[in-house]
Design a protein around this motif. Structure first.
Motif, PDB file in Angstrom:
ATOM      1  N   CYS A  23       1.348  -2.946  -6.476  1.00 36.52           N
ATOM      2  CA  CYS A  23       0.385  -2.839  -5.379  1.00 36.52           C
ATOM      3  C   CYS A  23      -0.158  -1.414  -5.321  1.00 36.52           C
ATOM      4  N   ASP A  56       2.591  -0.138   6.417  1.00 41.39           N
ATOM      5  CA  ASP A  56       3.266  -1.149   5.603  1.00 41.39           C
ATOM      6  C   ASP A  56       2.221  -2.035   4.935  1.00 41.39           C
ATOM      7  N   HIS A  77       2.552  -4.627   3.310  1.00 44.25           N
ATOM      8  CA  HIS A  77       2.841  -6.055   3.391  1.00 44.25           C
ATOM      9  C   HIS A  77       2.899  -6.582   4.828  1.00 44.25           C
ATOM     10  N   CYS A  86      -5.380  -3.543  -1.144  1.00 49.32           N
ATOM     11  CA  CYS A  86      -4.605  -3.518  -2.378  1.00 49.32           C
ATOM     12  C   CYS A  86      -5.498  -4.039  -3.497  1.00 49.32           C
ATOM     13  N   GLU A 146       1.107  -7.872   8.390  1.00 53.57           N
ATOM     14  CA  GLU A 146       0.018  -8.839   8.578  1.00 53.57           C
ATOM     15  C   GLU A 146      -1.360  -8.214   8.357  1.00 53.57           C
ATOM     16  N   CYS A 198      -3.788  -7.361  -4.996  1.00 54.83           N
ATOM     17  CA  CYS A 198      -3.625  -8.497  -4.078  1.00 54.83           C
ATOM     18  C   CYS A 198      -4.953  -9.002  -3.486  1.00 54.83           C
ATOM     19  N   CYS A 201      -2.156  -5.380   1.463  1.00 60.69           N
ATOM     20  CA  CYS A 201      -1.902  -6.530   0.583  1.00 60.69           C
ATOM     21  C   CYS A 201      -2.326  -7.849   1.220  1.00 60.69           C
ATOM     22  N   ASN A 202      -2.525  -7.836   2.542  1.00 59.64           N
ATOM     23  CA  ASN A 202      -2.884  -9.061   3.255  1.00 59.64           C
ATOM     24  C   ASN A 202      -4.259  -9.024   3.907  1.00 59.64           C
TER      25      ASN A 202
END
Length: 105
Positions: free
Chosen positions: A46, A69, A71, A34, A73, A37, A77-78
């Motif tokens: 995002c 996804d 978001h 992202c 783990e 992020c 974004c992570n």
């Protein structure tokens, strides 16, 4: 003197345009995540981005949601992930003609 100065600016402009339209015809492995992020880019939400030669670009031709996804783990974004891409840099964006996320081992 005016002609030499004009020629210098003309060559500099052509060189800048050539760099801006760098095209990858063969797959290249890049970092992807992202943009907002993980890469600290300015944006509204995002959005998928890649890092090529130390510079980040938002991606056109695929979206952050097309690859799971964001978001989760291990989502964009992570986590910073790797992808095999083909495309070109144009107007400070990466125009993807192919974008394949590389699975973590």
């Amino acid at each position: 003197m005016k002609n030499a100065l004009f020629a210098l600016f003309l060559l500099a402009g052509i060189s800048t345009q050539a760099q801006d339209k760098k095209t990858n015809e063969k797959p290249v492995i890049v970092e992807t995540a992202c943009g907002e992020c993980q890469f600290g880019m300015k944006g509204k939400s995002c959005d998928l981005a890649v890092r090529i030669d130390g510079k980040t670009y938002f991606v056109d031709g695929t979206t952050i949601d097309e690859h799971g996804d964001a978001h989760a783990e291990d989502g964009f974004c992570n986590a910073v992930r790797k992808a095999s891409v083909i495309g070109k840099i144009e107007n400070d964006r990466f125009k993807a003609s192919s974008f394949t996320l590389i699975k973590e081992k």
